[in-house]
Design a protein around this motif. Structure first.
Motif, mmCIF file in Angstrom:
data_model
loop_
_atom_site.group_PDB
_atom_site.id
_atom_site.type_symbol
_atom_site.label_atom_id
_atom_site.label_comp_id
_atom_site.label_asym_id
_atom_site.label_seq_id
_atom_site.Cartn_x
_atom_site.Cartn_y
_atom_site.Cartn_z
ATOM 1 N N TRP A 297 7.373 17.127 -33.112
ATOM 2 C CA TRP A 297 8.249 18.016 -33.148
ATOM 3 C C TRP A 297 9.620 17.833 -31.955
ATOM 4 C CZ3 TRP A 297 6.746 21.085 -36.264
ATOM 5 C CH2 TRP A 297 5.407 20.928 -37.187
ATOM 6 N N ASN A 298 9.112 16.639 -30.849
ATOM 7 C CA ASN A 298 11.157 16.663 -31.192
ATOM 8 C C ASN A 298 11.828 17.119 -31.894
ATOM 9 O OD1 ASN A 298 12.588 16.837 -28.223
ATOM 10 N ND2 ASN A 298 12.890 15.073 -28.673
ATOM 11 N N GLN A 299 11.275 15.292 -32.299
ATOM 12 C CA GLN A 299 12.529 14.689 -33.668
ATOM 13 C C GLN A 299 12.531 15.737 -35.021
ATOM 14 O OE1 GLN A 299 10.496 11.490 -35.447
ATOM 15 N NE2 GLN A 299 12.908 10.483 -36.150
ATOM 16 N N TRP A 300 11.968 16.461 -35.065
ATOM 17 C CA TRP A 300 11.652 17.801 -36.207
ATOM 18 C C TRP A 300 12.664 18.583 -35.875
ATOM 19 C CZ3 TRP A 300 11.567 22.872 -36.293
ATOM 20 C CH2 TRP A 300 11.221 23.151 -37.798
ATOM 21 N N LEU A 301 12.652 19.357 -34.879
ATOM 22 C CA LEU A 301 13.863 19.967 -33.647
ATOM 23 C C LEU A 301 15.357 19.436 -33.904
ATOM 24 C CD1 LEU A 301 14.454 21.936 -32.048
ATOM 25 C CD2 LEU A 301 13.466 20.859 -30.097
ATOM 26 N N HIS A 302 15.703 18.301 -33.584
ATOM 27 C CA HIS A 302 16.687 17.606 -33.985
ATOM 28 C C HIS A 302 17.000 17.978 -35.782
ATOM 29 C CE1 HIS A 302 17.453 16.737 -29.615
ATOM 30 N NE2 HIS A 302 16.025 15.416 -29.404
ATOM 31 N N ALA A 303 16.260 17.248 -36.435
ATOM 32 C CA ALA A 303 16.424 17.324 -37.277
ATOM 33 C C ALA A 303 16.842 18.397 -38.181
ATOM 34 C CB ALA A 303 14.921 17.110 -38.505
ATOM 35 N N THR A 304 16.891 19.608 -37.172
ATOM 36 C CA THR A 304 17.447 21.091 -37.979
ATOM 37 C C THR A 304 18.301 21.715 -37.414
ATOM 38 O OG1 THR A 304 16.497 22.544 -36.110
ATOM 39 C CG2 THR A 304 14.507 21.910 -37.525
ATOM 40 N N ARG A 305 19.355 21.174 -36.243
ATOM 41 C CA ARG A 305 20.855 21.469 -35.621
ATOM 42 C C ARG A 305 21.238 20.633 -37.234
ATOM 43 N NH1 ARG A 305 17.577 24.827 -33.988
ATOM 44 N NH2 ARG A 305 17.499 24.988 -30.904
ATOM 45 N N GLU A 306 21.605 21.793 -37.416
ATOM 46 C CA GLU A 306 22.593 21.113 -38.952
ATOM 47 C C GLU A 306 24.291 21.228 -38.515
ATOM 48 O OE1 GLU A 306 21.706 25.103 -40.021
ATOM 49 O OE2 GLU A 306 21.236 24.454 -41.802
ATOM 50 N N THR A 307 25.226 21.404 -36.858
ATOM 51 C CA THR A 307 26.458 20.957 -37.072
ATOM 52 C C THR A 307 26.452 19.678 -35.500
ATOM 53 O OG1 THR A 307 26.358 22.695 -35.296
ATOM 54 C CG2 THR A 307 27.199 23.191 -37.916
ATOM 55 N N ALA A 308 26.815 19.505 -35.557
ATOM 56 C CA ALA A 308 27.345 18.272 -33.657
ATOM 57 C C ALA A 308 27.115 19.171 -32.885
ATOM 58 C CB ALA A 308 28.618 17.536 -34.047
ATOM 59 N N GLU A 309 27.667 20.976 -32.898
ATOM 60 C CA GLU A 309 27.549 21.476 -31.938
ATOM 61 C C GLU A 309 26.128 22.050 -31.056
ATOM 62 O OE1 GLU A 309 30.981 24.894 -32.361
ATOM 63 O OE2 GLU A 309 32.266 23.313 -31.458
ATOM 64 N N LEU A 310 25.286 22.201 -32.611
ATOM 65 C CA LEU A 310 24.531 22.314 -32.131
ATOM 66 C C LEU A 310 23.356 21.234 -31.399
ATOM 67 C CD1 LEU A 310 23.544 24.654 -35.236
ATOM 68 C CD2 LEU A 310 24.268 25.979 -33.227
ATOM 69 N N SER A 311 23.325 20.297 -32.670
ATOM 70 C CA SER A 311 22.811 19.344 -31.792
ATOM 71 C C SER A 311 23.015 18.455 -30.299
ATOM 72 C CB SER A 311 23.068 17.867 -32.834
ATOM 73 O OG SER A 311 22.064 16.550 -32.086
ATOM 74 N N ASP A 312 24.536 18.782 -29.880
ATOM 75 C CA ASP A 312 25.293 18.007 -28.354
ATOM 76 C C ASP A 312 23.882 19.432 -27.772
ATOM 77 O OD1 ASP A 312 26.472 16.736 -26.890
ATOM 78 O OD2 ASP A 312 28.086 18.314 -27.240
ATOM 79 N N GLU A 313 24.108 20.905 -27.713
ATOM 80 C CA GLU A 313 23.628 21.405 -27.225
ATOM 81 C C GLU A 313 22.282 21.493 -26.829
ATOM 82 O OE1 GLU A 313 22.781 26.520 -27.142
ATOM 83 O OE2 GLU A 313 23.844 25.769 -28.546
ATOM 84 N N GLU A 314 21.586 21.445 -28.394
ATOM 85 C CA GLU A 314 19.936 20.919 -27.558
ATOM 86 C C GLU A 314 19.985 19.614 -26.708
ATOM 87 O OE1 GLU A 314 16.125 22.023 -27.858
ATOM 88 O OE2 GLU A 314 17.543 23.000 -29.224
#
Length: 234
Positions: free
Chosen positions: A93-110
């Protein structure tokens, strides 16, 4: 693995869980959440949100098509996985979560908030064992772990997370829209019942129903990456 501290002895566990949830959802938690707008600053800059009414509609939409479909149901799955010692599920689910972050900013925030929360947990002696921690643990993953350690019931975890999200979004609006604090409280009054509804819907979602439906937010976040002047990192 983290355990109850000696000072917990003789104290009502429900009270401790409530206080632990308040601590986790507090804007004073030193993980840097104040630096991120989760795409909201983009909505202001692009002219999609101008006032209290439009902000209420924006937040209502993110709650319905984002949190209730992604963060909240995922949070429930992660907390149950931590509670059952299912490390494979946590990593999945942690990997799934990263896959849902659609931009570099949203991924970086997570990733950054997750790293900051892990650092805090280690300083408090509450971090998971190293072999339990997935690669690049997200904020949601460690929020779920902390709620598990604090013995917070899953539904209350979802409500606490949703409340923290709403408070952060309104803090962003008060800085960048600008939005007065009284107007922020009016929005809170309108959305409080919807936070409860979102938690209930999230608890009932099946795996195949998960995933945010927020193309506008994703587009705004992508444009924010090259925005000339900004207050927030997303």
């Amino acid at each position: 693995m983290a355990t109850a501290t000696p000072t917990d002895a003789g104290v009502d566990s429900a009270d401790l869980a409530l206080l632990g949830l308040m601590q986790l959802a507090s804007p004073a938690l030193p993980i840097g959440a104040f630096a991120w707008s989760q795409g909201l600053e983009s909505a202001f800059e692009l002219g999609w949100v101008h006032n209290e009414t439009e902000l209420t509609e924006w937040l209502d939409g993110v709650l319905e098509d984002g949190l209730s479909r992604c963060e909240l149901p995922l949070l429930a799955r992660l907390q149950r996985a931590w509670a059952s010692g299912d490390t494979d599920a946590v990593h999945h689910w942690n990997q799934w979560l990263h896959a849902t972050r659609e931009t570099a900013e949203l991924s970086d925030e997570e990733t950054r908030l997750g790293g900051a929360l892990l650092t805090l947990l280690r300083s408090l002696g509450l971090a998971p064992d190293p072999e339990q921690i997935p690669n690049q643990p997200g904020y949601l993953t460690l929020f779920a772990w902390t709620a598990h350690v604090r013995r917070v019931p899953v539904r209350q975890t979802l409500l606490g997370f949703a409340w923290a999200w709403l408070e952060n979004q309104l803090a962003v609006a008060c800085k960048a829209l600008p939005l007065g604090h009284t107007a922020a409280q009016r929005i809170t009054e309108r959305l409080r019942p919807k936070l409860v509804l979102a938690a209930d819907i999230a608890m009932a979602r099946q795996d195949h129903e998960l995933g945010p439906i927020l193309p506008g937010l994703a587009l705004g976040s992508a444009l924010h990456e090259t925005q000339y002047s900004r207050l927030f990192r997303s």
